[in-house]
Write an enzyme that holds these catalytic residues in place. Sequence first.
Site, short mmCIF file in Angstrom:
data_model
loop_
_atom_site.label_atom_id
_atom_site.label_comp_id
_atom_site.label_asym_id
_atom_site.label_seq_id
_atom_site.Cartn_x
_atom_site.Cartn_y
_atom_site.Cartn_z
N ARG A 93 0.83 -1.21 0.00
CA ARG A 93 0.00 0.00 0.00
C ARG A 93 0.86 1.26 0.00
NH1 ARG A 93 -2.82 -2.70 -2.30
NH2 ARG A 93 -4.59 -3.81 -1.48
N GLU B 242 2.03 1.55 -3.46
CA GLU B 242 0.90 2.05 -4.24
C GLU B 242 0.72 3.56 -4.05
OE1 GLU B 242 -3.53 0.37 -5.00
OE2 GLU B 242 -3.01 0.73 -2.89
N SER C 47 14.69 14.98 2.25
CA SER C 47 15.66 14.04 2.80
C SER C 47 14.97 12.90 3.56
CB SER C 47 16.59 14.77 3.77
OG SER C 47 17.48 13.86 4.37
#
Length: 162
Positions: free
Chosen positions: A89, A92, A115
């Site tokens: 996820r 995704e 960063s």
Amino acid sequence: MKRADLTEKLLDIKREKGWTWKHIQEEIGGISPILITAACLGQMKLPKAQAAKAADLFGLSKAEERMLNEAPYRGSIPQMPPTDPLIYRFYELVMVYGTTWKELIQEEFGDGIMSAIDFNMTMEREPNNKGDRVKLAMSGKFLPYKYYGNDEGVPEYGFKEG
């Protein structure tokens, strides 16, 4: 012993003792709970004081304690894309929103990156009557790209131009 072996040893002890990550984090202390968990999983190093506390907690040898204080080889996901549903996820999210995040960050800050080294993260449970939510907050220092070999009139760094 390799660092992966030490990670497995820590996870075995955690399971055997019935400890939670919260318990381990409270016992070691001194730095972010997320960083402590990441260090136990082999992705970060612990400062010497925390490595000593972890060694006492887990009953580690001096060599294992020193290993906790060494900079690790980072990157624990064995394959891409990840197959674990929770980790997928996040992958995704980057696939769907990555270009949006890039555009919005660079519009606000200029040509650069966020960063993951000078970085903070918190996680909390957010109660919701439709099902509790996971709330992650990430804060990373903005690092502008350097325009090396620049001539007069060209900025040295990619901060947002007026």
